[in-house]
Design a protein around this motif. Structure first.
Motif, PDB file in Angstrom:
ATOM      1  N   CYS A   1       0.832  -1.206   0.000  1.00 11.53           N
ATOM      2  CA  CYS A   1       0.000   0.000   0.000  1.00 11.53           C
ATOM      3  C   CYS A   1       0.868   1.258   0.000  1.00 11.53           C
ATOM      4  O   CYS A   1       2.008   1.255   0.475  1.00 11.53           O
ATOM      5  CB  CYS A   1      -0.903   0.018   1.226  1.00 11.53           C
ATOM      6  SG  CYS A   1      -2.189  -1.236   1.203  1.00 11.53           S
ATOM      7  N   VAL A   2       0.293   2.350  -0.511  1.00 13.65           N
ATOM      8  CA  VAL A   2       0.978   3.637  -0.476  1.00 13.65           C
ATOM      9  C   VAL A   2       1.437   3.951   0.948  1.00 13.65           C
ATOM     10  O   VAL A   2       2.576   4.379   1.176  1.00 13.65           O
ATOM     11  CB  VAL A   2       0.063   4.755  -1.011  1.00 13.65           C
ATOM     12  CG1 VAL A   2       0.694   6.129  -0.779  1.00 13.65           C
ATOM     13  CG2 VAL A   2      -0.234   4.551  -2.493  1.00 13.65           C
ATOM     14  N   GLU A   3       0.572   3.737   1.922  1.00 16.59           N
ATOM     15  CA  GLU A   3       0.912   4.040   3.310  1.00 16.59           C
ATOM     16  C   GLU A   3       2.103   3.235   3.794  1.00 16.59           C
ATOM     17  O   GLU A   3       2.943   3.734   4.547  1.00 16.59           O
ATOM     18  CB  GLU A   3      -0.295   3.782   4.214  1.00 16.59           C
ATOM     19  CG  GLU A   3      -0.034   4.065   5.680  1.00 16.59           C
ATOM     20  CD  GLU A   3      -1.301   3.991   6.512  1.00 16.59           C
ATOM     21  OE1 GLU A   3      -2.240   4.757   6.236  1.00 16.59           O
ATOM     22  OE2 GLU A   3      -1.346   3.149   7.437  1.00 16.59           O
ATOM     23  N   ARG A   4       2.210   1.983   3.384  1.00 16.66           N
ATOM     24  CA  ARG A   4       3.298   1.116   3.821  1.00 16.66           C
ATOM     25  C   ARG A   4       4.650   1.596   3.305  1.00 16.66           C
ATOM     26  O   ARG A   4       5.701   1.243   3.849  1.00 16.66           O
ATOM     27  CB  ARG A   4       3.026  -0.315   3.338  1.00 16.66           C
ATOM     28  CG  ARG A   4       4.073  -1.341   3.726  1.00 16.66           C
ATOM     29  CD  ARG A   4       4.172  -1.542   5.209  1.00 16.66           C
ATOM     30  NE  ARG A   4       5.089  -2.640   5.532  1.00 16.66           N
ATOM     31  CZ  ARG A   4       5.759  -2.743   6.660  1.00 16.66           C
ATOM     32  NH1 ARG A   4       5.598  -1.823   7.600  1.00 16.66           N
ATOM     33  NH2 ARG A   4       6.579  -3.751   6.881  1.00 16.66           N
ATOM     34  N   ILE A   5       4.628   2.443   2.281  1.00 15.67           N
ATOM     35  CA  ILE A   5       5.863   2.941   1.686  1.00 15.67           C
ATOM     36  C   ILE A   5       6.101   4.419   2.015  1.00 15.67           C
ATOM     37  O   ILE A   5       7.232   4.828   2.276  1.00 15.67           O
ATOM     38  CB  ILE A   5       5.824   2.753   0.155  1.00 15.67           C
ATOM     39  CG1 ILE A   5       5.667   1.269  -0.185  1.00 15.67           C
ATOM     40  CG2 ILE A   5       7.065   3.334  -0.507  1.00 15.67           C
ATOM     41  CD1 ILE A   5       5.357   0.994  -1.649  1.00 15.67           C
ATOM     42  N   ALA A   6       5.039   5.218   2.030  1.00 15.74           N
ATOM     43  CA  ALA A   6       5.193   6.674   2.062  1.00 15.74           C
ATOM     44  C   ALA A   6       4.904   7.330   3.397  1.00 15.74           C
ATOM     45  O   ALA A   6       5.157   8.531   3.542  1.00 15.74           O
ATOM     46  CB  ALA A   6       4.310   7.309   0.984  1.00 15.74           C
ATOM     47  N   SER A   7       4.387   6.623   4.391  1.00 18.05           N
ATOM     48  CA  SER A   7       4.130   7.257   5.680  1.00 18.05           C
ATOM     49  C   SER A   7       5.436   7.572   6.386  1.00 18.05           C
ATOM     50  O   SER A   7       6.494   6.984   6.101  1.00 18.05           O
ATOM     51  CB  SER A   7       3.281   6.340   6.564  1.00 18.05           C
ATOM     52  OG  SER A   7       4.037   5.213   6.982  1.00 18.05           O
ATOM     53  N   GLY A   8       5.383   8.507   7.329  1.00 22.87           N
ATOM     54  CA  GLY A   8       6.585   8.901   8.050  1.00 22.87           C
ATOM     55  C   GLY A   8       7.313   7.747   8.709  1.00 22.87           C
ATOM     56  O   GLY A   8       8.531   7.588   8.517  1.00 22.87           O
ATOM     57  N   PRO A   9       6.627   6.920   9.501  1.00 25.54           N
ATOM     58  CA  PRO A   9       7.331   5.803  10.140  1.00 25.54           C
ATOM     59  C   PRO A   9       7.966   4.844   9.140  1.00 25.54           C
ATOM     60  O   PRO A   9       9.044   4.294   9.408  1.00 25.54           O
ATOM     61  CB  PRO A   9       6.218   5.118  10.947  1.00 25.54           C
ATOM     62  CG  PRO A   9       5.240   6.194  11.230  1.00 25.54           C
ATOM     63  CD  PRO A   9       5.249   7.060  10.010  1.00 25.54           C
TER      64      PRO A   9
END
Length: 324
Positions: A188-196
């Motif tokens: 997912c986008v979040e799994r790659i692009a989130s801060g953590p």
């Protein structure tokens, strides 16, 4: 937009509910926050305790002299939310699962109508009404922070979807064989692009924090600005994921602009320069190639302004509000 409830003098009581804080405000038809209230979110406590914090914020707002002018309550909440049922299940508030937040708030707000949307949708409503997406009929707005959320404006109106989650770009898969995401999907986008995840990837690739020990995405961004190749590569990977998600959205619904806010957007050109370059590679069809990428303008008040704007649009409270 419905006209029967139009009341340009009316106010909306807005709530912005997240894992760290519960903020509230009385918002007028020009987007001004007239009265504010805030409590820490007791995120690890039981559901009743969390509701008590919400009730405390509402009670403080209700003591304001302007409370009689309040015509509705708008809520932007960490998700998942289900606006069709009036429930919330924030990932970072385990005591709330299918919690009937709308009913509980309505009871404490004197029966006033309550409108619930996800926090990404609230940010979108704010940026379309008062921020970087103003004047654009079709837009994607994103919050890139601890997670990645978003929302859509289509045909000049906020497009929430039946459950209030439309535009949740963070859980578009952009890496079919990528790492498992907590949502249950992969890449997912979040799994790659989130801060953590930016910080995790940099650390895994050999980046080391400075003497202060700061291991955050902001520290990675500072290292990238200073020329650290590993830190820069982690942001470039995040930019690639965001570009793929934006291009997919532009291809599907023909947006004009993508607005990006949240803590990770504070990295500035460390993020935006590779994002714009990658977007040119992914958004190649003529109707998608012109999407403009802009930083958000409203900052930490976007959730409150947007929760109010979403309620106003749904109820026709302010005839000119977020459709300008």
């Amino acid at each position: 937009m419905p006209r029967e409830h139009t009341d340009p003098a009316g106010l909306v009581a807005a709530l912005d509910i997240g894992g760290t804080k519960i903020a509230g405000a009385l918002v007028d038809g020009s987007g001004r926050l007239l009265v504010r209230a805030q409590r820490p979110t007791p995120a690890q406590e039981d559901g009743a305790t969390v509701l008590g914090a919400v009730a405390g914020v509402l009670a403080e707002l209700a003591r304001a002299a302007d409370w009689p002018r309040v015509r509705a309550v708008g809520i932007g909440s960490a998700g998942p939310v289900d606006a069709s049922r009036g429930t919330v299940s924030p990932v970072n508030v385990p005591g709330w699962r299918d919690f009937p937040l709308v009913a509980e708030v309505a009871e404490r707000a004197g029966g006033r109508p309550v409108v619930l949307v996800g926090d990404g949708v609230a940010m979108t409503a704010a940026e379309h009404w008062q921020g970087a997406a103003r004047g654009h009929a079709d837009a994607l707005c994103m919050v890139v922070s601890t997670g990645v959320g978003g929302g859509l404006v289509l045909g000049g109106r906020l497009h929430t979807g039946p459950t209030g989650n439309a535009g949740h770009i963070g859980h578009i898969s952009v890496d079919l064989d990528g790492d498992p995401c907590p949502c249950g999907a992969r890449g997912c986008v979040e799994r790659i692009a989130s801060g953590p995840n930016i910080a995790r990837r940099a650390l895994d690739s050999g980046w080391r924090p400075g003497p202060d020990g700061d291991r955050s995405a902001a520290a990675v961004a500072a290292a990238a600005r200073a020329g650290d190749p590993v830190a820069r590569a982690s942001f470039e990977r995040a930019a690639q994921a965001l570009a793929a998600g934006i291009a997919a959205t532009a291809t599907l619904v023909e947006i004009e602009v993508a607005v990006i806010g949240g803590g990770v957007a504070g990295a500035g050109e460390v993020l935006f320069a590779p994002l714009r370059a990658r977007l040119r590679e992914y958004a190649t069809l003529s109707f998608a190639a012109g999407v403009e990428v802009l930083p958000a303008r409203l900052g930490p008040d976007a959730g409150l302004v947007g929760a109010a704007a979403a309620a106003a649009q749904r109820l026709g409270l302010w005839a000119a509000a977020p459709a300008r």
